[in-house]
Design a protein around this motif. Structure first.
Motif, PDB file in Angstrom:
ATOM      1  N   LYS A   1      -0.929  26.726  35.102  1.00 40.66           N
ATOM      2  CA  LYS A   1       0.144  26.235  34.241  1.00 40.66           C
ATOM      3  C   LYS A   1       0.447  24.801  34.647  1.00 40.66           C
ATOM      4  O   LYS A   1       0.705  24.522  35.812  1.00 40.66           O
ATOM      5  CB  LYS A   1       1.406  27.100  34.378  1.00 40.66           C
ATOM      6  CG  LYS A   1       1.169  28.584  34.130  1.00 40.66           C
ATOM      7  CD  LYS A   1       0.760  28.862  32.695  1.00 40.66           C
ATOM      8  CE  LYS A   1       0.624  30.333  32.409  1.00 40.66           C
ATOM      9  NZ  LYS A   1      -0.723  30.850  32.485  1.00 40.66           N
TER      10      LYS A   1
ATOM     11  N   GLN B   1       5.006  26.213  29.378  1.00 41.88           N
ATOM     12  CA  GLN B   1       5.690  25.293  30.285  1.00 41.88           C
ATOM     13  C   GLN B   1       6.061  26.015  31.568  1.00 41.88           C
ATOM     14  O   GLN B   1       7.031  26.760  31.631  1.00 41.88           O
ATOM     15  CB  GLN B   1       6.940  24.703  29.645  1.00 41.88           C
ATOM     16  CG  GLN B   1       7.624  23.710  30.544  1.00 41.88           C
ATOM     17  CD  GLN B   1       8.837  23.068  29.907  1.00 41.88           C
ATOM     18  OE1 GLN B   1       9.084  23.214  28.728  1.00 41.88           O
ATOM     19  NE2 GLN B   1       9.586  22.342  30.707  1.00 41.88           N
ATOM     20  N   SER B   2       5.254  25.816  32.587  1.00 43.00           N
ATOM     21  CA  SER B   2       5.480  26.416  33.892  1.00 43.00           C
ATOM     22  C   SER B   2       4.596  25.680  34.886  1.00 43.00           C
ATOM     23  O   SER B   2       3.718  24.917  34.492  1.00 43.00           O
ATOM     24  CB  SER B   2       5.121  27.910  33.857  1.00 43.00           C
ATOM     25  OG  SER B   2       5.431  28.505  35.097  1.00 43.00           O
TER      26      SER B   2
ATOM     27  N   HIS C   1       1.521  21.039  27.475  1.00 46.89           N
ATOM     28  CA  HIS C   1       1.336  21.590  28.825  1.00 46.89           C
ATOM     29  C   HIS C   1      -0.110  22.008  29.112  1.00 46.89           C
ATOM     30  O   HIS C   1      -0.365  23.121  29.555  1.00 46.89           O
ATOM     31  CB  HIS C   1       2.284  22.763  29.072  1.00 46.89           C
ATOM     32  CG  HIS C   1       3.656  22.532  28.552  1.00 46.89           C
ATOM     33  ND1 HIS C   1       4.494  21.581  29.086  1.00 46.89           N
ATOM     34  CD2 HIS C   1       4.333  23.095  27.521  1.00 46.89           C
ATOM     35  CE1 HIS C   1       5.636  21.584  28.412  1.00 46.89           C
ATOM     36  NE2 HIS C   1       5.562  22.474  27.454  1.00 46.89           N
TER      37      HIS C   1
ATOM     38  N   TYR D   1       1.843  16.098  27.612  1.00 45.94           N
ATOM     39  CA  TYR D   1       3.206  16.289  28.104  1.00 45.94           C
ATOM     40  C   TYR D   1       3.916  17.454  27.430  1.00 45.94           C
ATOM     41  O   TYR D   1       4.565  18.261  28.085  1.00 45.94           O
ATOM     42  CB  TYR D   1       3.990  14.991  27.880  1.00 45.94           C
ATOM     43  CG  TYR D   1       5.451  15.065  28.243  1.00 45.94           C
ATOM     44  CD1 TYR D   1       5.848  14.918  29.564  1.00 45.94           C
ATOM     45  CD2 TYR D   1       6.421  15.278  27.277  1.00 45.94           C
ATOM     46  CE1 TYR D   1       7.184  14.979  29.906  1.00 45.94           C
ATOM     47  CE2 TYR D   1       7.761  15.345  27.613  1.00 45.94           C
ATOM     48  CZ  TYR D   1       8.137  15.194  28.931  1.00 45.94           C
ATOM     49  OH  TYR D   1       9.462  15.261  29.266  1.00 45.94           O
ATOM     50  N   SER D   2       3.816  17.584  26.126  1.00 45.67           N
ATOM     51  CA  SER D   2       4.571  18.609  25.398  1.00 45.67           C
ATOM     52  C   SER D   2       3.830  19.917  25.219  1.00 45.67           C
ATOM     53  O   SER D   2       4.446  20.967  25.059  1.00 45.67           O
ATOM     54  CB  SER D   2       4.985  18.080  24.018  1.00 45.67           C
ATOM     55  OG  SER D   2       5.929  17.047  24.173  1.00 45.67           O
TER      56      SER D   2
ATOM     57  N   ALA E   1       2.917  22.161  33.511  1.00 49.54           N
ATOM     58  CA  ALA E   1       4.081  21.717  32.735  1.00 49.54           C
ATOM     59  C   ALA E   1       4.239  20.205  32.763  1.00 49.54           C
ATOM     60  O   ALA E   1       4.196  19.584  33.814  1.00 49.54           O
ATOM     61  CB  ALA E   1       5.351  22.386  33.257  1.00 49.54           C
ATOM     62  N   ARG E   2       4.438  19.637  31.600  1.00 45.97           N
ATOM     63  CA  ARG E   2       4.795  18.228  31.446  1.00 45.97           C
ATOM     64  C   ARG E   2       3.861  17.285  32.199  1.00 45.97           C
ATOM     65  O   ARG E   2       4.294  16.453  32.986  1.00 45.97           O
ATOM     66  CB  ARG E   2       6.234  17.990  31.887  1.00 45.97           C
ATOM     67  CG  ARG E   2       7.244  18.859  31.195  1.00 45.97           C
ATOM     68  CD  ARG E   2       7.585  18.313  29.855  1.00 45.97           C
ATOM     69  NE  ARG E   2       8.681  19.083  29.259  1.00 45.97           N
ATOM     70  CZ  ARG E   2       8.804  19.263  27.965  1.00 45.97           C
ATOM     71  NH1 ARG E   2       7.930  18.762  27.138  1.00 45.97           N
ATOM     72  NH2 ARG E   2       9.811  19.954  27.482  1.00 45.97           N
TER      73      ARG E   2
ATOM     74  N   HIS F   1       3.614  16.146  37.432  1.00 47.78           N
ATOM     75  CA  HIS F   1       4.257  16.970  36.409  1.00 47.78           C
ATOM     76  C   HIS F   1       5.647  16.388  36.204  1.00 47.78           C
ATOM     77  O   HIS F   1       6.543  16.599  37.016  1.00 47.78           O
ATOM     78  CB  HIS F   1       4.375  18.434  36.862  1.00 47.78           C
ATOM     79  CG  HIS F   1       3.068  19.076  37.140  1.00 47.78           C
ATOM     80  ND1 HIS F   1       2.471  19.935  36.261  1.00 47.78           N
ATOM     81  CD2 HIS F   1       2.230  18.986  38.205  1.00 47.78           C
ATOM     82  CE1 HIS F   1       1.327  20.369  36.775  1.00 47.78           C
ATOM     83  NE2 HIS F   1       1.164  19.799  37.949  1.00 47.78           N
TER      84      HIS F   1
END
Length: 121
Positions: free
Chosen positions: A83, A72-73, A52, A49-50, A85-86, A102
């Motif tokens: 990418k 983070q994208s 990515h 999660y953090s 993200a999350r 995401h």
């Protein structure tokens, strides 16, 4: 008589967060959130999660970054060009492809066994 289940740390190190490939305690995760079993490769993929990224963890405890680059994208791509993200919940299909949510980005990606990540919703 059934054997007693045993919990075993496979990869990562609780005292050190990060983003690193490696075996067992050398591997690093920042906030592993989603995990799913890949029935074709017979390993698991962890969504961080953090940090990515998605990491493929073999039964031996070896973790390899599968997709994402720590940025983070949300960008379609293959491997670290993608990418993620999350990363949150994940589910594998019988053929080895997966879907990944995401969190906070409000999208769903299709992830192939070749590490191609494509936003589908």
């Amino acid at each position: 008589m059934e054997p007693t289940p045993v919990a075993k740390q496979v990869a990562g190190f609780a005292a050190a967060a990060g983003m690193a490939e490696g075996t067992q305690h050398v591997a690093r995760f920042n906030a592993p959130h989603g995990i799913a079993h890949d029935p074709v490769a017979n390993d698991v993929v962890v969504a961080d999660y953090s940090a990515h990224f998605l990491s493929r963890v073999a039964r031996t405890g070896r973790a390899n970054i599968f997709a994402g680059s720590g940025v983070q994208s949300n960008v379609d791509g293959v491997g670290t060009a993608a990418k993620a993200a999350r990363g949150g919940g994940m589910v594998f299909l019988a053929g080895g492809d997966a879907y990944l949510t995401h969190m906070n980005a409000h999208v769903v990606s299709h992830v192939t066994s070749g590490a191609s990540l494509t936003i589908v919703a």
